[in-house]
Design an enzyme around this catalytic site. Structure first.
Site, PDB file in Angstrom:
ATOM      1  N   GLU A 165      52.205  33.370  38.217  1.00  0.00           N
ATOM      2  CA  GLU A 165      52.437  34.823  38.165  1.00  0.00           C
ATOM      3  C   GLU A 165      53.870  35.234  38.520  1.00  0.00           C
ATOM      4  OE1 GLU A 165      49.408  37.202  40.000  1.00  0.00           O
ATOM      5  OE2 GLU A 165      47.880  36.447  38.632  1.00  0.00           O
ATOM      6  N   GLU A 370      42.931  32.059  36.085  1.00  0.00           N
ATOM      7  CA  GLU A 370      42.324  32.932  37.092  1.00  0.00           C
ATOM      8  C   GLU A 370      41.599  34.058  36.379  1.00  0.00           C
ATOM      9  OE1 GLU A 370      44.721  34.385  40.412  1.00  0.00           O
ATOM     10  OE2 GLU A 370      45.923  32.550  40.350  1.00  0.00           O
TER      11      GLU A 370
HETATM   12  C1  BG6 Z   1      46.564  36.614  41.654  1.00  0.00           C
HETATM   13  C2  BG6 Z   1      47.107  35.477  42.471  1.00  0.00           C
HETATM   14  O1  BG6 Z   1      47.500  37.648  41.692  1.00  0.00           O
HETATM   15  O2  BG6 Z   1      45.392  37.224  42.044  1.00  0.00           O
HETATM   16  C3  BG6 Z   1      46.183  34.916  43.547  1.00  0.00           C
HETATM   17  O3  BG6 Z   1      47.590  34.432  41.672  1.00  0.00           O
HETATM   18  C4  BG6 Z   1      45.363  36.047  44.126  1.00  0.00           C
HETATM   19  O4  BG6 Z   1      46.965  34.248  44.482  1.00  0.00           O
HETATM   20  C5  BG6 Z   1      44.531  36.673  43.019  1.00  0.00           C
HETATM   21  O5  BG6 Z   1      44.587  35.694  45.224  1.00  0.00           O
HETATM   22  C6  BG6 Z   1      43.608  37.775  43.494  1.00  0.00           C
HETATM   23  O6  BG6 Z   1      44.347  38.759  44.156  1.00  0.00           O
HETATM   24  P1  BG6 Z   1      44.022  39.220  45.639  1.00  0.00           P
HETATM   25  O7  BG6 Z   1      45.122  40.147  46.009  1.00  0.00           O
HETATM   26  O8  BG6 Z   1      42.697  39.871  45.609  1.00  0.00           O
HETATM   27  O9  BG6 Z   1      44.007  37.973  46.483  1.00  0.00           O
END
Ligand code: BG6
Length: 470
Positions: A165, A370
């Protein structure tokens, strides 16, 4: 497009799930590990830091066994640069090298393909103190670090991801705890840092192909479809602006080796164009990815904003919510979508659109690295966690992957967030994502035991049936 018959997921489809080092490992200062910017970052007072996290460092065998029980074909994890090279450059740390070597062996023992992110937000603090990514020297430091990884693990790791990201680090560094102060004031430095990351990434694409026989490598940005608030041409133009600045700037540089024209004109307008050294554009052109990995949680919507008197940036402190950019776009709440407990819009159909957009633009195989639902889970007295809401979210998104495959998009894997509960980037451990519950609270570490959630058994069956039973 409504299909009468859906295509199956490919036989060798990589089902799995993801984590990142600082969010899951703990052991933040053990066995020679150096400090990273995440270890030292600011945390809101009501949420935990990353020092213990899910203590995966001491429990990785148990965790991998659980992933194997779910049937994982792949596991995406990140390597903490500071475990390998504590100061970012210079001395190597053998114990850190051994940790990931053992983790990789453990995965292979269970026939799980390691999918390695080289850098997931946790820049060594020692490099940060010398200017971080704004300092050109960090390019060489990253290439040197990558070379160590290829030398140590290239015999066993086939799939590599460079930078997690990058676009969120540039657009939402404040939300990720990577930036202090008003991002408006530091934009020039950020876009210089961005250029250095792009150059470093392209060099590492190239290096991977030289050093890792059969190795495949790709970028891992967060890509999402941007909707215009209405069919008003000004809103459509704003969505086009934001797509270029949020999405295509990063992937055009990684794949085509050039700056996106709209994103470049945005930087010109704001006086934040980076310094490009002689030879940089040739480097961008020469290093090519084999696939595109991307993260998707939500779509975003914007309306036209042409710099009226009341226009003002509103930095939201959340990486999935649009920050206004006066003169270019303004955040719009999409009333067609429901939101999670944490306010993120849920948009499975937008996921399909995103898959199609990326594939038709770049024509490279895609893997989702993700996707998932952050929620407050409850451990019941009978040791169950009934996370039907997570199953519902994942089911709807996986269905859209199958539809996208039927549309002709080449998708070779799905690795949602997260394999096991871990500490969210800025909202603590109680914003949970995992298939496996970790028994701890924000500040009470309890016994950290692992408990299979309802989604664990559901995902096990999804993998077992190769996506036929959702
Ligand atoms: C992404 C990241 O932005 O989203 C992760 O690559 C992150 O590291 C995931 O945990 C979910 O976001 P958050 O803020 O809920 O942890």
């Amino acid at each position: 497009m409504i299909h009468k018959k859906l295509k199956d997921f490919p036989e060798d489809f990589l089902w799995g799930a993801s984590t990142s080092a600082y969010q899951v490992e703990g052991a933040w200062n053990q066995d020679g590990k150096g400090l990273s910017v995440m270890d030292l970052g600011n945390h809101p007072e009501d949420v935990t830091d990353f020092k213990v996290a899910s203590d995966h460092y001491h429990n990785y065998k148990e965790d991998v066994a659980l992933m194997a029980e779910m049937g994982f074909k792949t596991y995406r994890f990140s390597i903490a640069w500071t475990r390998i090279i504590p100061e970012g450059t210079g001395e190597l740390n053998q114990k850190g090298i051994d940790f990931y070597s053992n983790l990789i062996d453990e995965l292979l023992k269970h026939d799980i393909e390691p999918l390695v992110t080289m850098y997931h937000f946790d820049l060594p603090q020692a490099l940060q103190e010398k200017g971080g990514w704004e300092n050109r020297d960090t390019v060489d430091a990253f290439v040197n670090y990558a070379e160590v990884l290829f030398d140590e693990y290239g015999d066993r790791v086939n799939y590599w991801l460079t930078i997690n990201e990058q676009n969120m680090m540039i657009l939402h560094g404040d939300a990720l705890g990577l930036l202090e102060g008003n991002p408006d004031d530091v934009q020039k430095g950020l876009y210089q840092a961005n250029h250095h990351m792009l150059v470093a990434q392209s060099k590492v694409f190239d290096l991977c192909h030289q050093k890792v026989e059969g190795g495949k490598i790709g970028p891992a940005p967060n890509i999402s479809t941007i909707y215009p608030a209405s069919s008003k041409p000004e809103d459509v133009l704003a969505a086009n602006n934001y797509s270029a600045i949020r999405n295509w700037l990063y992937l055009d540089a990684a794949v085509f080796g050039r700056y996106n024209a709209t994103a470049w004109s945005f930087m010109e307008e704001k006086g934040i164009t980076p310094e490009i050294k002689a030879g940089d554009m040739e480097i961008l052109e020469a290093g090519n990815p084999d696939f595109i990995a991307f993260n998707f949680y939500t779509s975003e919507s914007v309306e036209g904003d042409f710099g009226g008197e009341n226009s003002k940036s509103n930095f939201t402190g959340d990486q999935q919510v649009v920050d206004n950019e006066p003169g270019f776009y303004k955040r719009h709440q999409n009333d067609n979508l429901e939101t999670t407990d944490f306010g993120w819009e849920i948009d499975p159909v937008g996921f399909r659109t995103t898959l199609r957009k990326i594939y038709s633009r770049y024509n490279l195989p895609l893997i989702v690295t993700e996707n998932g639902l952050g929620a407050y889970d409850k451990l019941e007295d009978d040791e169950t966690v009934n996370d039907d809401y997570r199953i519902d979210y994942l089911r709807k998104h996986i269905k859209q992957v199958q539809l996208a495959i039927t549309d002709g998009v080449e998708v070779f894997g799905y690795s949602p967030w997260s394999a096991i509960d871990l500490v969210s980037t800025h909202q603590g451990i109680n914003k949970r994502y995992g298939f496996i519950y970790v028994n701890r609270d924000e500040f009470d570490l309890k016994d950290m035991r692992r408990i299979k959630k309802k989604s664990f058994y559901w995902y096990q069956n999804v993998i077992e049936s190769n996506g036929q039973e959702l």
